[in-house]
Design a protein around this motif. Structure first.
Motif, PDB file in Angstrom:
ATOM      1  N   VAL A   1       0.842  -1.197   0.000  1.00  0.00           N
ATOM      2  CA  VAL A   1       0.000   0.000   0.000  1.00  0.00           C
ATOM      3  C   VAL A   1       0.875   1.243   0.000  1.00  0.00           C
ATOM      4  CG1 VAL A   1      -1.867  -1.174   1.237  1.00  0.00           C
ATOM      5  CG2 VAL A   1      -0.168   0.130   2.527  1.00  0.00           C
ATOM      6  N   LEU A   2       0.253   2.361  -0.412  1.00  0.00           N
ATOM      7  CA  LEU A   2       0.926   3.663  -0.404  1.00  0.00           C
ATOM      8  C   LEU A   2      -0.133   4.728  -0.201  1.00  0.00           C
ATOM      9  CD1 LEU A   2       3.561   5.320  -0.857  1.00  0.00           C
ATOM     10  CD2 LEU A   2       2.889   5.473  -3.274  1.00  0.00           C
ATOM     11  N   ALA A   3       0.005   5.516   0.863  1.00  0.00           N
ATOM     12  CA  ALA A   3      -0.960   6.585   1.152  1.00  0.00           C
ATOM     13  C   ALA A   3      -0.565   7.847   0.407  1.00  0.00           C
ATOM     14  CB  ALA A   3      -1.011   6.846   2.653  1.00  0.00           C
ATOM     15  N   LEU A   4      -1.462   8.339  -0.468  1.00  0.00           N
ATOM     16  CA  LEU A   4      -1.180   9.543  -1.233  1.00  0.00           C
ATOM     17  C   LEU A   4      -1.657  10.801  -0.530  1.00  0.00           C
ATOM     18  CD1 LEU A   4      -0.638   7.435  -3.490  1.00  0.00           C
ATOM     19  CD2 LEU A   4      -1.564   9.108  -5.096  1.00  0.00           C
ATOM     20  N   ASP A   5      -2.778  10.716   0.146  1.00  0.00           N
ATOM     21  CA  ASP A   5      -3.357  11.905   0.770  1.00  0.00           C
ATOM     22  C   ASP A   5      -3.891  11.511   2.138  1.00  0.00           C
ATOM     23  OD1 ASP A   5      -4.166  14.453   1.167  1.00  0.00           O
ATOM     24  OD2 ASP A   5      -5.748  14.468  -0.357  1.00  0.00           O
ATOM     25  N   ALA A   6      -3.742  12.389   3.106  1.00  0.00           N
ATOM     26  CA  ALA A   6      -4.200  12.092   4.461  1.00  0.00           C
ATOM     27  C   ALA A   6      -4.632  13.368   5.162  1.00  0.00           C
ATOM     28  CB  ALA A   6      -3.095  11.404   5.259  1.00  0.00           C
ATOM     29  N   LYS A   7      -5.742  13.258   5.921  1.00  0.00           N
ATOM     30  CA  LYS A   7      -6.240  14.372   6.727  1.00  0.00           C
ATOM     31  C   LYS A   7      -6.496  13.854   8.132  1.00  0.00           C
ATOM     32  CE  LYS A   7      -8.562  16.499   2.756  1.00  0.00           C
ATOM     33  NZ  LYS A   7      -9.876  16.883   2.167  1.00  0.00           N
ATOM     34  N   ILE A   8      -6.105  14.626   9.126  1.00  0.00           N
ATOM     35  CA  ILE A   8      -6.324  14.243  10.520  1.00  0.00           C
ATOM     36  C   ILE A   8      -6.852  15.456  11.275  1.00  0.00           C
ATOM     37  CG2 ILE A   8      -5.223  13.520  12.674  1.00  0.00           C
ATOM     38  CD1 ILE A   8      -3.308  11.823  11.107  1.00  0.00           C
ATOM     39  N   ASP A   9      -8.022  15.281  11.928  1.00  0.00           N
ATOM     40  CA  ASP A   9      -8.608  16.329  12.764  1.00  0.00           C
ATOM     41  C   ASP A   9      -8.359  16.006  14.231  1.00  0.00           C
ATOM     42  OD1 ASP A   9      -9.599  17.728  10.575  1.00  0.00           O
ATOM     43  OD2 ASP A   9     -11.452  16.551  10.541  1.00  0.00           O
ATOM     44  N   LEU A  10      -8.317  17.065  15.054  1.00  0.00           N
ATOM     45  CA  LEU A  10      -7.934  16.926  16.453  1.00  0.00           C
ATOM     46  C   LEU A  10      -8.915  17.622  17.383  1.00  0.00           C
ATOM     47  CD1 LEU A  10      -4.181  17.996  16.051  1.00  0.00           C
ATOM     48  CD2 LEU A  10      -5.085  15.669  15.890  1.00  0.00           C
ATOM     49  N   ALA A  11      -8.875  17.216  18.634  1.00  0.00           N
ATOM     50  CA  ALA A  11      -9.584  17.917  19.711  1.00  0.00           C
ATOM     51  C   ALA A  11      -8.926  17.523  21.021  1.00  0.00           C
ATOM     52  CB  ALA A  11     -11.066  17.552  19.727  1.00  0.00           C
ATOM     53  N   PRO A  12      -8.878  18.407  21.995  1.00  0.00           N
ATOM     54  CA  PRO A  12      -8.282  18.045  23.290  1.00  0.00           C
ATOM     55  C   PRO A  12      -9.008  16.850  23.900  1.00  0.00           C
ATOM     56  CG  PRO A  12      -8.631  20.414  23.145  1.00  0.00           C
ATOM     57  CD  PRO A  12      -9.331  19.814  21.961  1.00  0.00           C
ATOM     58  N   PHE A  13      -8.265  16.006  24.591  1.00  0.00           N
ATOM     59  CA  PHE A  13      -8.858  14.831  25.240  1.00  0.00           C
ATOM     60  C   PHE A  13      -8.021  14.480  26.459  1.00  0.00           C
ATOM     61  CE2 PHE A  13      -9.385  10.305  26.038  1.00  0.00           C
ATOM     62  CZ  PHE A  13     -10.758  10.154  25.968  1.00  0.00           C
ATOM     63  N   GLU A  14      -8.679  14.276  27.576  1.00  0.00           N
ATOM     64  CA  GLU A  14      -8.006  13.847  28.797  1.00  0.00           C
ATOM     65  C   GLU A  14      -8.450  12.423  29.107  1.00  0.00           C
ATOM     66  OE1 GLU A  14      -5.739  15.537  30.335  1.00  0.00           O
ATOM     67  OE2 GLU A  14      -5.953  17.325  29.073  1.00  0.00           O
ATOM     68  N   GLY A  15      -7.524  11.572  29.437  1.00  0.00           N
ATOM     69  CA  GLY A  15      -7.868  10.195  29.782  1.00  0.00           C
ATOM     70  C   GLY A  15      -7.195   9.211  28.859  1.00  0.00           C
ATOM     71  N   GLU A  16      -7.516   7.925  29.077  1.00  0.00           N
ATOM     72  CA  GLU A  16      -6.940   6.861  28.280  1.00  0.00           C
ATOM     73  C   GLU A  16      -7.712   6.684  26.985  1.00  0.00           C
ATOM     74  OE1 GLU A  16      -4.178   5.261  28.968  1.00  0.00           O
ATOM     75  OE2 GLU A  16      -3.933   6.449  30.789  1.00  0.00           O
ATOM     76  N   GLY A  17      -6.994   6.450  25.898  1.00  0.00           N
ATOM     77  CA  GLY A  17      -7.632   6.294  24.600  1.00  0.00           C
ATOM     78  C   GLY A  17      -8.579   5.114  24.528  1.00  0.00           C
ATOM     79  N   GLU A  18      -8.282   4.043  25.251  1.00  0.00           N
ATOM     80  CA  GLU A  18      -9.147   2.863  25.179  1.00  0.00           C
ATOM     81  C   GLU A  18     -10.528   3.114  25.765  1.00  0.00           C
ATOM     82  OE1 GLU A  18      -9.438   1.818  29.388  1.00  0.00           O
ATOM     83  OE2 GLU A  18     -10.270   0.680  27.727  1.00  0.00           O
TER      84      GLU A  18
END
Length: 900
Positions: free
Chosen positions: A697-714
């Motif tokens: 595979v090869l990723a040509l384009d990527a977008k990532i959005d964010l927001a503050p978060f406190e705590g464990e990801g799981e």
């Protein structure tokens, strides 16, 4: 919350009806009459200040005047009076209440929330369990208890029905009465301020009177609790579910959300049901048809069906429904065809599937042909159908088929069309436990439901392919990129930053640079090497293709300079309102013949992170070939996700294209799944296009959005992922390095070997008696595929002399849903005893249960197992004889008082 005190709700010994009245239209009168008419054997105590007797029973003026404390209170008082009633019940010691009174409709949202909070604060569940408010009540026919507002009662049975809708509760009740179907429980949840789907699934999952569970679901409040309870229940018995789907989503979510994310909430519910091992059906008929089929002792393992019929058109209708539903007509073996020729004559049947026999075939002809089809291994199930003809012995044929099916292990369904004697024939099958239906469509759909259900069950216990051992993501690097962006006040990463994060997780990406001017674009192109692609960057133009903002294969600095100028001119002309941030310069990713895919992740408001996979490129929104799933993922689950898309057929290869590297595609899905767990500040990811071919595979384009978060990801996930943080390395007395870690599904082979290497004495002491040494896949799956929220199994693993992993011991805990108590079991291989491994495993299990806030750790062992008792005493367990079995002792550790 838990199953604590639910026995007082569903197995009460006494009932009080608060707000009882003689007004026949009032809930207090209806439920009182229903309880008395049902024949409940315990005391029924109406509380009323307005009448001396209701439904022939003397009343009491208040809760405190009741002659005894009721286990269950059915509260029909207006909602604004309920807090005072609950307070009185709590003082008396009542453990469960159903809230039926009116009042919600006239309240504002704020008033409604206030009254809910007040009720909960007083009841303090599980001190008093609350069903409702706004509940229609429930029925437990085996207790003759009809504590509901329903207009009729049902007979006892083995099916439980839990409904979020009062109207569906009433509809299913009518349907069941008409069909003669009985229930173990019927429950209307109401507004669910306490008792939820998860609570009742936990309760019914271990209820011996309930063979299967049916749900009507509109929405889920706590996805983690629901998934955990549903997965546990569906391992024990069939769980079937109806949800209205897209029509409901249009009301709850709105068209804007569906358009924005490209999927509806219903698709998320659908995949959640499948991940939990449940079966989703389309309507009420489907619920009961599927429940009937799944209760049969025989099972199906694929979708190949043989159809036996005396009516050509009926057989064609059944075959058509089968193929439309994704099933297959099983090809007949040549020996089967020749054998049927001998029974019927070549000219007297279709010589193909559907097996169309003469319209006047008698019971012996049906029986003989059916026996031959049962020997044919090409089919996974057989549908025997009968069309009524004049003077045709319907019941005789049914009895012949019934007799032919004695001691038969294959799945056989029947469909006797018509009424009159056909009804008598269906009764013959029902009495014999043979699934029977009125129409070919019902029968075929029931077969397909069973195939789908067993597929879901197999996914629930399937052993995943091993993950690559060299997958070591740069989590710290990814977190730093995200932290820097958030510190700058940004809610999205730049494309190079997004690709840096993908690269940190091992996903190949095309090199990319950001330029704010044509001059910087040329410099970036020189650094990357030609040819390059040039793309416009503007927050107002999310898709630069729309304004001609993308140029490909620019091979010289001059072409880059001129291209940047032309893009700016076009954008200024067509979108004068747009703010131009600059350009993205990208090295051309040349992968001739590669498939354009897309991988994305978004946050669902109920189930948290959701992964989507499918067709990519510019035409993604038009083609709409996407499937979704819930993280965490294994290789098996990733492959299943890929298989649910249309493009998966092309990925497997065509005459003109080699197959793409499916494993690399699946690894990319797993990497994204892990990324959104490790970096919970990521709210969405979109990789489009993702090239895929035989090289990977090869990723040509990527977008990532964010927001503050406190705590464990799981904590965001509906299904708890493998708790990697619980891994640790220890050294045994003789210096051997051992890893203590939670068990994984991939440990099936080594765990099978571990059990095989246990001595007979180890097995006897572990399982309290003689056990067989052969454990099949389902047995091992129960040991290795656990719900890390409720179960834990710490294994001690090390490398043997050949460098292969082996399991040396295991410590298991099984925690009650309310976290009040965990039960443990531990076993160590005989050849490892004396190394201190048992103490290490035991101590790890104690630390784990204490850290998660469990109150008690308990276990049992045989009186003769002095070594286990000595180990338990070492850690502070109190050991007492088991009051019910003189051969056992109980071991209890108060974790709140245990030393660290």
């Amino acid at each position: 919350m838990s199953v604590i005190n639910l026995e007082y709700l569903f197995k009460p010994r006494s009932v009080a009806v608060i707000g009882a009245t003689n007004d026949p239209r009032n809930a207090g009168n209806i439920v009182m009459r229903n309880i008395m008419a049902g024949g409940f054997l315990g005391p029924v105590m109406p509380v009323s200040s307005q009448a001396e007797a209701i439904a022939g029973v003397l009343t009491y003026p208040s809760v405190r005047h009741l002659p005894k404390t009721p286990d269950l209170a059915v509260v029909c008082s207006p909602l604004d009076e309920v807090p005072e009633v609950i307070h009185s019940l709590k003082e008396r010691g009542t453990k469960a209440a159903v809230l039926m009174g009116a009042g919600f409709a006239s309240m504002t949202a704020e008033e409604s929330q206030d009254i809910r909070s007040t009720i909960l604060s007083i009841a303090n569940p599980p001190d008093i369990r609350i069903l409702g408010p706004k509940s229609l009540g429930f029925m437990v026919p085996s207790l003759n208890l009809n504590a509901s507002l329903a207009h009729a009662r049902v007979e006892p049975g083995k099916v439980a029905f839990i409904s979020q809708s009062d109207s569906l509760f009433a509809t299913v009740l009518d349907w069941a009465i008409d069909k003669g179907v009985g229930f173990s429980h019927m429950v209307a949840l109401g507004s669910r301020i306490d008792v939820t789907f998860a609570d009742i699934l936990d309760y019914l999952g271990s209820d011996p009177l309930t063979r299967s569970i049916m749900l009507y679901v509109e929405s889920i409040k706590d996805a983690r609790e629901f998934m955990s309870a549903a997965r546990a229940a569906s391992r024990n018995k069939p769980v079937l579910v109806i949800r209205p789907g897209h029509a409901l989503d249009s009301v709850l979510a709105g068209s804007r959300r569906r358009a924005a994310w490209g999927y509806s909430m219903d698709e998320v519910y659908d995949v959640a049901f499948r991940r939990a091992g449940m079966l989703r059906v389309e309507d009420i008929d489907g619920l009961f048809d599927a429940a009937q089929t799944l209760s049969a002792p025989r099972q199906v393992y694929d979708r190949k069906l043989a159809i036996l019929t005396n009516g050509t058109s009926a057989g064609i209708l059944a075959a058509d429904r089968l193929m439309v539903g994704g099933g297959e007509l099983a090809p007949l073996d040549e020996d089967t065809i020749k054998s049927i020729d001998k029974v019927l004559g070549e000219e007297n049947w279709s010589r193909a599937n559907p097996v169309d026999i003469p319209f006047n075939a008698d019971g012996k002809a049906y029986s003989d042909v059916l026996k031959l089809l049962l020997k044919d291994k090409n089919s996974n199930g057989i549908l025997a159908m009968h069309v009524p003809w004049t003077a045709q012995p319907d019941v005789e044929v049914a009895e012949a088929i019934r007799d032919a099916l004695k001691r038969v292990k294959r799945m056989v369904l029947t469909a006797w069309l018509g009424s009159g004697k056909a009804g008598q024939a269906r009764e013959v099958f029902r009495n014999a436990g043979v699934p029977t239906y009125e129409t070919p469509t019902q029968a075929v759909q029931a077969f397909l439901y069973m195939a789908e259900y067993l597929h879901n069950q197999e996914m629930l216990i399937e052993t995943p392919d091993s993950l690559p051992t060299d997958f070591f993501p740069d989590t710290a690097g990814a977190r730093n990129i995200v932290r820097n962006a958030l510190d700058q006040g940004r809610d999205a990463l730049t494309e190079p930053e997004a690709k840096d994060i993908l690269a940190a997780y091992g996903i190949p990406v095309v090199e990319t640079r950001i330029a704010v001017s044509a001059k910087e674009a040329v410099i970036a192109a020189d650094e990357l090497g030609y040819p390059v692609a040039l793309k416009l960057r503007s927050p107002q133009i999310p898709q630069p293709f729309d304004v001609g903002g993308v140029l490909l294969d620019l091979e010289t600095p001059e072409r880059v300079w001129e291209g940047a100028a032309s893009i700016l001119a076009r954008c200024t002309r067509e979108r004068p309102d747009a703010y131009i941030e600059g350009f993205t310069v990208q090295k051309m990713g040349r992968r001739p013949g590669a498939h354009e895919l897309s991988v994305s992740a978004h946050l669902d408001p109920v189930f948290g992170p959701v992964l989507l996979f499918g067709h990519g490129g510019m035409a993604r929104e038009m083609i709409r070939d996407q499937a979704l799933t819930l993280p965490p993922l294994s290789m098996s689950l990733a492959k299943e996700l890929v298989s649910r898309t249309r493009i998966s057929t092309l990925l497997r290869g065509t005459p003109s294209h080699l197959a793409a590297d499916i494993d690399d595609i699946c690894l990319t899905l797993i990497q994204i799944s892990q990324l959104i767990v490790d970096v919970p500040q990521i709210t969405s990811i979109d990789i489009n296009p993702l090239y895929a071919d035989p090289e990977g595979v090869l990723a040509l384009d990527a977008k990532i959005d964010l927001a503050p978060f406190e705590g464990e990801g799981e904590s965001r996930l509906a299904i708890r992922p493998y708790p990697r943080e619980l891994e640790e390395c220890v050294t045994l007395k003789k210096g051997r390095q051992v890893t203590l870690r939670p068990i994984r599904p991939e440990d099936e082979d080594t765990h099978r070997a571990f059990l095989a290497n246990l001595s007979d004495e180890d097995l006897r002491l572990r399982f309290f008696g003689v056990v067989q040494r052969e454990f099949d896949h389902k047995d091992i799956a129960r040991f290795t595929q656990i719900d890390y929220d409720r179960e834990m199994a710490f294994i001690a693993t090390a490398l043997d002399e050949r460098g292969d992993p082996e399991t040396l011991g295991v410590m298991r805990t099984n925690t009650r849903p309310d976290n009040s108590e965990a039960e443990f079991a531990i076993v160590v291989r005989s050849d490892q005893k004396g190394e201190g491994l048992g103490s290490m495993l035991f101590y790890k299990g104690i630390r784990y249960t204490r850290d998660r806030g469990t109150a008690k750790l308990t276990g049992q062992t045989m009186v003769e197992n002095k070594a286990m008792q000595g180990l338990a005493k070492k850690f502070g367990f109190v050991i007492t004889p088991d009051p019910d079995d003189p051969d056992l002792v109980d071991m209890v550790l108060d974790l709140e008082k245990a030393e660290g």
